[in-house]
Design a protein around this motif. Structure first.
Motif, PDB file in Angstrom:
ATOM      1  N   GLU A 109      43.850 -59.541  -6.576  1.00 57.61           N
ATOM      2  CA  GLU A 109      44.535 -59.147  -5.341  1.00 57.61           C
ATOM      3  C   GLU A 109      43.501 -58.622  -4.340  1.00 57.61           C
ATOM      4  OE1 GLU A 109      48.193 -56.248  -3.761  1.00 57.61           O
ATOM      5  OE2 GLU A 109      47.568 -56.204  -5.877  1.00 57.61           O
ATOM      6  N   LYS A 110      43.563 -59.130  -3.137  1.00 56.85           N
ATOM      7  CA  LYS A 110      42.605 -58.714  -2.107  1.00 56.85           C
ATOM      8  C   LYS A 110      43.057 -57.392  -1.492  1.00 56.85           C
ATOM      9  CE  LYS A 110      40.330 -60.294   2.136  1.00 56.85           C
ATOM     10  NZ  LYS A 110      40.220 -61.378   3.146  1.00 56.85           N
ATOM     11  N   VAL A 111      42.123 -56.448  -1.404  1.00 59.56           N
ATOM     12  CA  VAL A 111      42.408 -55.142  -0.831  1.00 59.56           C
ATOM     13  C   VAL A 111      41.497 -54.945   0.397  1.00 59.56           C
ATOM     14  CG1 VAL A 111      42.562 -52.661  -1.221  1.00 59.56           C
ATOM     15  CG2 VAL A 111      42.924 -54.259  -3.137  1.00 59.56           C
ATOM     16  N   LEU A 112      42.113 -54.698   1.530  1.00 57.23           N
ATOM     17  CA  LEU A 112      41.376 -54.455   2.771  1.00 57.23           C
ATOM     18  C   LEU A 112      41.242 -52.952   2.995  1.00 57.23           C
ATOM     19  CD1 LEU A 112      40.205 -55.308   5.585  1.00 57.23           C
ATOM     20  CD2 LEU A 112      42.572 -55.226   6.428  1.00 57.23           C
ATOM     21  N   PHE A 113      40.044 -52.508   3.361  1.00 57.04           N
ATOM     22  CA  PHE A 113      39.815 -51.093   3.640  1.00 57.04           C
ATOM     23  C   PHE A 113      39.557 -50.921   5.131  1.00 57.04           C
ATOM     24  CE2 PHE A 113      38.735 -51.678  -0.807  1.00 57.04           C
ATOM     25  CZ  PHE A 113      39.440 -50.642  -1.409  1.00 57.04           C
ATOM     26  N   VAL A 114      40.466 -50.192   5.791  1.00 53.99           N
ATOM     27  CA  VAL A 114      40.357 -49.936   7.225  1.00 53.99           C
ATOM     28  C   VAL A 114      39.733 -48.562   7.415  1.00 53.99           C
ATOM     29  CG1 VAL A 114      41.626 -49.718   9.394  1.00 53.99           C
ATOM     30  CG2 VAL A 114      42.394 -51.352   7.653  1.00 53.99           C
ATOM     31  N   SER A 115      38.616 -48.526   8.126  1.00 58.82           N
ATOM     32  CA  SER A 115      37.867 -47.285   8.296  1.00 58.82           C
ATOM     33  C   SER A 115      37.953 -46.778   9.728  1.00 58.82           C
ATOM     34  CB  SER A 115      36.391 -47.498   7.917  1.00 58.82           C
ATOM     35  OG  SER A 115      36.277 -47.975   6.598  1.00 58.82           O
ATOM     36  N   ALA A 116      37.917 -45.459   9.879  1.00 57.13           N
ATOM     37  CA  ALA A 116      37.849 -44.829  11.191  1.00 57.13           C
ATOM     38  C   ALA A 116      36.793 -43.733  11.137  1.00 57.13           C
ATOM     39  CB  ALA A 116      39.197 -44.243  11.591  1.00 57.13           C
ATOM     40  N   VAL A 117      35.763 -43.899  11.957  1.00 56.97           N
ATOM     41  CA  VAL A 117      34.708 -42.894  12.044  1.00 56.97           C
ATOM     42  C   VAL A 117      35.004 -42.024  13.269  1.00 56.97           C
ATOM     43  CG1 VAL A 117      32.233 -42.495  12.258  1.00 56.97           C
ATOM     44  CG2 VAL A 117      33.069 -44.487  10.996  1.00 56.97           C
ATOM     45  N   LYS A 118      34.986 -40.702  13.088  1.00 57.35           N
ATOM     46  CA  LYS A 118      35.353 -39.783  14.174  1.00 57.35           C
ATOM     47  C   LYS A 118      34.267 -38.735  14.381  1.00 57.35           C
ATOM     48  CE  LYS A 118      40.351 -40.280  13.433  1.00 57.35           C
ATOM     49  NZ  LYS A 118      41.631 -39.566  13.241  1.00 57.35           N
TER      50      LYS A 118
END
Length: 202
Positions: free
Chosen positions: A146-155
């Protein structure tokens, strides 16, 4: 108007000396005048620098000119600015990234009597301070392949997102049974627990 019908326009405030000249002969009895500025017509807002990092400050100056560009001293100003901008003395500061409009306005007179020239304070995010990562889909257990996408936010320190920041994804363990795709997704081919690391790239 001079006796001969000449008109001398005076557009720049300050001292002015007028003398007649004919066939190379100059009148030595100059007429000396002092020109004063006309009524104010243009109100300018100046920022130096116009672009800052969140939490820093820009020097603010209000300038009033007449229709001919002559400055008006001691004009009573007020400042129209959004709540996202804080004024401290002669400086404007903000912690929220984006464009913020500021304009110097007359303190008591009708704004419609003037041409207002506002300024834009551009606030950029500060250096990275926080990293948030969300797995999509977000669930406790995944199927094999299963493909897992990781969405990142740098603040930054003020919670502004740094859009140009890049995040590097790596799998620390186990040594095999996984594959990283496009730098932000993974596929796990074997059962087990996987230790992932996310780091803000330099």
């Amino acid at each position: 108007t001079a006796p001969g019908g000449l008109v001398v326009p005076a557009l720049k405030a300050g001292p002015l000396a007028i003398a007649c000249e004919t066939e190379g002969v100059v009148d030595q009895t100059q007429l000396k005048l002092h020109i004063v500025a006309d009524v104010p017509r243009h109100l300018f807002t100046l920022l130096e620098p116009p672009q800052i990092v969140a939490g820093h400050a820009s020097q603010l100056t209000c300038v009033a000119n007449d229709a001919w560009g002559n400055p008006i001293d001691d004009f009573p100003f007020a400042l129209d600015h959004p709540k996202t901008v804080t004024i401290k003395g002669l400086y404007a500061t903000a912690t929220k990234a984006g464009a913020h409009k500021l304009q110097c306005v007359p303190e008591t007179l009708d704004w419609n009597l003037f041409t207002l020239h506002p300024a834009t304070l551009q606030v950029d995010p500060g250096p990275p301070q926080k990293l948030e990562v969300l797995a999509v889909p977000n669930k406790p257990v995944y199927k094999q392949e299963e493909k897992v996408l990781f969405v990142s936010a740098v603040k930054d320190a003020f919670d502004n997102v740094i859009p140009q920041a890049k995040v590097a994804l790596s799998v620390l363990s186990p040594a095999k049974g996984w594959k990283v795709i496009d730098g932000n997704s993974t596929v796990f081919s074997a059962d087990g627990k996987y230790k992932l690391q996310f780091a803000v790239a330099d």
